[in-house]
Design a protein around this motif. Structure first.
Motif, PDB file in Angstrom:
ATOM      1  N   GLY A  98      63.233   4.669  49.492  1.00  0.00           N
ATOM      2  CA  GLY A  98      62.280   3.676  49.959  1.00  0.00           C
ATOM      3  C   GLY A  98      63.006   2.527  50.644  1.00  0.00           C
ATOM      4  N   PHE A  99      62.867   2.438  51.962  1.00  0.00           N
ATOM      5  CA  PHE A  99      63.545   1.400  52.727  1.00  0.00           C
ATOM      6  C   PHE A  99      62.699   0.134  52.810  1.00  0.00           C
ATOM      7  CE2 PHE A  99      65.632   5.202  54.538  1.00  0.00           C
ATOM      8  CZ  PHE A  99      66.953   4.819  54.424  1.00  0.00           C
ATOM      9  N   THR A 100      63.378  -0.988  52.915  1.00  0.00           N
ATOM     10  CA  THR A 100      62.734  -2.242  53.304  1.00  0.00           C
ATOM     11  C   THR A 100      62.992  -2.447  54.801  1.00  0.00           C
ATOM     12  OG1 THR A 100      64.709  -3.561  52.797  1.00  0.00           O
ATOM     13  CG2 THR A 100      63.157  -3.168  50.991  1.00  0.00           C
ATOM     14  N   HIS A 101      62.752  -3.672  55.287  1.00  0.00           N
ATOM     15  CA  HIS A 101      62.990  -3.943  56.706  1.00  0.00           C
ATOM     16  C   HIS A 101      64.479  -4.081  57.022  1.00  0.00           C
ATOM     17  CE1 HIS A 101      58.771  -4.321  57.677  1.00  0.00           C
ATOM     18  NE2 HIS A 101      58.602  -5.156  56.659  1.00  0.00           N
ATOM     19  N   THR A 102      65.304  -4.043  55.990  1.00  0.00           N
ATOM     20  CA  THR A 102      66.756  -4.158  56.210  1.00  0.00           C
ATOM     21  C   THR A 102      67.467  -2.921  55.673  1.00  0.00           C
ATOM     22  OG1 THR A 102      66.999  -5.380  54.124  1.00  0.00           O
ATOM     23  CG2 THR A 102      66.705  -6.680  56.140  1.00  0.00           C
ATOM     24  N   GLY A 103      66.883  -1.745  55.899  1.00  0.00           N
ATOM     25  CA  GLY A 103      67.456  -0.502  55.393  1.00  0.00           C
ATOM     26  C   GLY A 103      68.603   0.011  56.253  1.00  0.00           C
ATOM     27  N   ARG A 104      69.481   0.768  55.609  1.00  0.00           N
ATOM     28  CA  ARG A 104      70.614   1.360  56.317  1.00  0.00           C
ATOM     29  C   ARG A 104      70.850   2.775  55.778  1.00  0.00           C
ATOM     30  NH1 ARG A 104      69.713  -2.622  58.639  1.00  0.00           N
ATOM     31  NH2 ARG A 104      71.115  -4.254  59.424  1.00  0.00           N
ATOM     32  N   LEU A 105      71.267   3.656  56.682  1.00  0.00           N
ATOM     33  CA  LEU A 105      71.696   5.011  56.312  1.00  0.00           C
ATOM     34  C   LEU A 105      73.098   5.228  56.842  1.00  0.00           C
ATOM     35  CD1 LEU A 105      71.527   8.014  55.506  1.00  0.00           C
ATOM     36  CD2 LEU A 105      70.311   8.421  57.668  1.00  0.00           C
ATOM     37  N   GLU A 106      74.020   5.509  55.954  1.00  0.00           N
ATOM     38  CA  GLU A 106      75.378   5.884  56.346  1.00  0.00           C
ATOM     39  C   GLU A 106      75.522   7.387  56.159  1.00  0.00           C
ATOM     40  OE1 GLU A 106      78.362   3.774  54.262  1.00  0.00           O
ATOM     41  OE2 GLU A 106      77.825   1.809  55.084  1.00  0.00           O
ATOM     42  N   LEU A 107      75.900   8.075  57.224  1.00  0.00           N
ATOM     43  CA  LEU A 107      76.032   9.527  57.185  1.00  0.00           C
ATOM     44  C   LEU A 107      77.418   9.915  57.680  1.00  0.00           C
ATOM     45  CD1 LEU A 107      74.435  12.125  56.567  1.00  0.00           C
ATOM     46  CD2 LEU A 107      73.755  12.177  58.971  1.00  0.00           C
ATOM     47  N   ASN A 108      78.173  10.544  56.804  1.00  0.00           N
ATOM     48  CA  ASN A 108      79.526  10.998  57.152  1.00  0.00           C
ATOM     49  C   ASN A 108      79.598  12.502  56.918  1.00  0.00           C
ATOM     50  OD1 ASN A 108      79.915   8.230  55.298  1.00  0.00           O
ATOM     51  ND2 ASN A 108      80.712   8.106  57.372  1.00  0.00           N
ATOM     52  N   VAL A 109      79.771  13.262  57.990  1.00  0.00           N
ATOM     53  CA  VAL A 109      79.786  14.724  57.907  1.00  0.00           C
ATOM     54  C   VAL A 109      81.143  15.212  58.409  1.00  0.00           C
ATOM     55  CG1 VAL A 109      78.656  16.859  58.598  1.00  0.00           C
ATOM     56  CG2 VAL A 109      77.302  14.773  58.310  1.00  0.00           C
ATOM     57  N   SER A 110      81.776  16.080  57.631  1.00  0.00           N
ATOM     58  CA  SER A 110      83.105  16.589  57.993  1.00  0.00           C
ATOM     59  C   SER A 110      83.181  18.091  57.742  1.00  0.00           C
ATOM     60  CB  SER A 110      84.186  15.866  57.189  1.00  0.00           C
ATOM     61  OG  SER A 110      83.975  16.041  55.802  1.00  0.00           O
ATOM     62  N   HIS A 111      84.272  18.703  58.240  1.00  0.00           N
ATOM     63  CA  HIS A 111      84.532  20.140  58.075  1.00  0.00           C
ATOM     64  C   HIS A 111      83.344  20.976  58.543  1.00  0.00           C
ATOM     65  CE1 HIS A 111      87.150  18.139  55.021  1.00  0.00           C
ATOM     66  NE2 HIS A 111      88.052  18.940  55.557  1.00  0.00           N
ATOM     67  N   ILE A 112      82.802  20.624  59.703  1.00  0.00           N
ATOM     68  CA  ILE A 112      81.666  21.362  60.251  1.00  0.00           C
ATOM     69  C   ILE A 112      82.148  22.696  60.806  1.00  0.00           C
ATOM     70  CG2 ILE A 112      79.842  21.331  61.987  1.00  0.00           C
ATOM     71  CD1 ILE A 112      79.905  18.289  61.865  1.00  0.00           C
ATOM     72  N   SER A 113      81.466  23.761  60.386  1.00  0.00           N
ATOM     73  CA  SER A 113      81.825  25.102  60.842  1.00  0.00           C
ATOM     74  C   SER A 113      80.553  25.890  61.123  1.00  0.00           C
ATOM     75  CB  SER A 113      82.669  25.813  59.777  1.00  0.00           C
ATOM     76  OG  SER A 113      82.926  27.152  60.147  1.00  0.00           O
ATOM     77  N   LEU A 114      80.476  26.514  62.301  1.00  0.00           N
ATOM     78  CA  LEU A 114      79.321  27.324  62.691  1.00  0.00           C
ATOM     79  C   LEU A 114      79.701  28.795  62.670  1.00  0.00           C
ATOM     80  CD1 LEU A 114      78.071  25.234  65.763  1.00  0.00           C
ATOM     81  CD2 LEU A 114      77.481  24.961  63.354  1.00  0.00           C
ATOM     82  N   SER A 115      78.780  29.626  62.186  1.00  0.00           N
ATOM     83  CA  SER A 115      79.061  31.067  62.126  1.00  0.00           C
ATOM     84  C   SER A 115      79.125  31.680  63.520  1.00  0.00           C
ATOM     85  CB  SER A 115      77.997  31.779  61.289  1.00  0.00           C
ATOM     86  OG  SER A 115      76.712  31.624  61.888  1.00  0.00           O
ATOM     87  N   ASN A 116      78.473  31.028  64.490  1.00  0.00           N
ATOM     88  CA  ASN A 116      78.472  31.526  65.873  1.00  0.00           C
ATOM     89  C   ASN A 116      78.806  30.368  66.808  1.00  0.00           C
ATOM     90  OD1 ASN A 116      78.120  32.847  68.289  1.00  0.00           O
ATOM     91  ND2 ASN A 116      75.872  32.967  68.141  1.00  0.00           N
TER      92      ASN A 116
END
Length: 441
Positions: free
Chosen positions: A48-66
């Motif tokens: 539940g965000f307020t008007h001062t919400g933040r999302l930090e997203l850190n994604v690593s070691h990405i691998s695709l099968s194709n």
């Protein structure tokens, strides 16, 4: 290929289950490992965000099968969506207005994989200024594309004055104070019960000390939960305090169900031993509670992104309901035994009063189970995300009322009104038994 129009009903069912199964959103900093996963939709945390919400997203070691460079990776990525928006997105897909959820203008796209440009990781800071409850979702609209990655997600609100991070959802940020307040109430209740046991020490049974242990464990559980939520609020991590919370939750759950069985069978009040079938109930309830606690730990530690998350959630709810139903049987057996005894042993008034007491307790146990297992969960689903704390308060008030009722009705008494009778009362009770209808569930 994008999501086909035949799939929205399946996605709607999945999202509906997630909505119903989500308990109060805590959304600590989450570390998730996705390995060779081809699911079209992977839900992460809800917040539940307020008007001062933040999302930090850190994604690593990405691998695709194709790793075909011709793949349209704009159909693979993360987005934020409300529950209402998701239903409309599914309708758009069904009407063929769009072919992928990431194409909808009703969701907030956080990051799509076409921006990777061959990289194996990315970091994203997404400001959310709309006050609402959002779910972080990963969408993979390409058929037969398996994805592996490590995801670190952190959702929080910034305090308007100090600018500090608050990792608790907007609707539950006051829970540390709520739990601590109830801890003080149970602490005072334990002190009052100790005073009663001391004043009535000549008429105290072993069950009364067991009742004291249940109240103390409940107080300690609330204290650990208050500190656990406070620690999450400040740091986004619960490690350390969550262990104590699980331990006291485990002990509190087992002792409470055991207490209900012991009181419901009249142990220490009517007879000093348990019958074989009553022992079997305890042998069933306690292992089931162990399983339920293990399931709860698994659910809390993995999060909804895990493939078996819904299954574990359903298993936990089923086991909890089974335990609640099992503890009712000894009470029913005691009521029936008292009725038979009242008709045969000549102590009609005594047994009628005992019967009345245990009937009341049976009804109260049913009301307690129904309220805490059904009504509280209903409040979670229908209450606005801003007021999710009210369902916690409702559940704790119901539990407090149940504890107080149990202590008051089965308190130690030198002259227990249920056992002090005269001849006229016994004759009246005998007549009442003749006129009384058979007790039925």
């Amino acid at each position: 290929m994008a999501i086909s129009s035949s799939q929205p009903s399946r996605f709607l069912s999945l999202f509906t289950i997630l909505v119903l199964c989500f308990s109060l959103c805590v959304a600590e900093i989450r570390f998730s490992e996705i390995r060779s996963d081809d699911r079209s939709i992977i839900p992460f945390d809800e917040f539940g965000f307020t008007h001062t919400g933040r999302l930090e997203l850190n994604v690593s070691h990405i691998s695709l099968s194709n790793p075909n460079p011709e793949l349209d990776l704009s159909q693979v990525g993360f987005f934020l969506s409300t529950r209402d928006s998701w239903i409309h997105v599914l309708q758009q897909i069904q009407d063929l207005d769009i072919t992928c959820a990431l194409q909808s203008d009703l969701v907030k796209v956080v990051y799509t994989f076409d921006r990777l440009k061959g990289a194996k990781s990315f970091d994203s800071m997404f400001p959310e200024n709309e006050a609402n409850q959002f779910t972080l979702v990963f969408a993979n609209c390409l058929q037969q594309l398996q994805i592996s990655m490590d995801v670190r997600s952190a959702m929080y609100n910034l305090d308007g004055k100090s600018g500090r991070r608050d990792y608790l959802s907007a609707g539950v940020t006051i829970l540390p104070r709520v739990y601590f307040l109830f801890f003080l109430v149970y602490f005072c209740l334990a002190g009052l019960w100790i005073y009663v046991l001391y004043k009535k020490r000549l008429t105290v049974f072993r069950i009364h000390f067991f009742m004291l242990a249940v109240v103390i464990l409940k107080a300690l559980n609330l204290l650990c939960e208050a500190e656990d939520k406070s620690y999450i609020k400040r740091t986004g991590s619960a490690h350390g305090w969550d262990v104590l919370f699980y331990i006291f939750s485990f002990l509190k759950g087992i002792t409470l169900f055991t207490l209900i069985v012991l009181i419901g069978t009249g142990w220490s009040f009517l007879k000093p031993y348990l019958q074989d079938k009553e022992k079997k109930v305890l042998m069933i309830v306690i292992p089931l509670q162990v399983v339920a606690n293990i399931a709860q730990v698994v659910i809390d530690e993995t999060g909804p992104y895990a493939q078996d998350w819904i299954t574990w959630k359903q298993v936990f709810l089923l086991v909890d309901v089974v335990c609640c139903c099992a503890v009712l049987f000894p009470i029913v057996w005691s009521i029936k035994n008292l009725r038979e005894a009242a008709r045969t042993d000549g102590k009609a008034a005594v047994n009628l009063m005992k019967l009345t007491l245990f009937r009341q307790y049976y009804i109260v146990v049913i009301c307690y189970i129904y309220f805490t297992r059904v009504v509280v969960y209903a409040l979670v689903t229908i209450t606005s995300y801003r007021y999710l704390w009210t369902s916690v308060v409702a559940g704790e008030l119901a539990t407090l009322a149940f504890y107080v009722f149990t202590g008051y009705k089965f308190r130690p008494e030198a002259h227990n009104p249920y056992f002090v009778i005269d001849d006229e009362e016994e004759e009246a009770a005998a007549e009442a038994l003749k006129l009384e209808d058979e007790f039925e569930l």
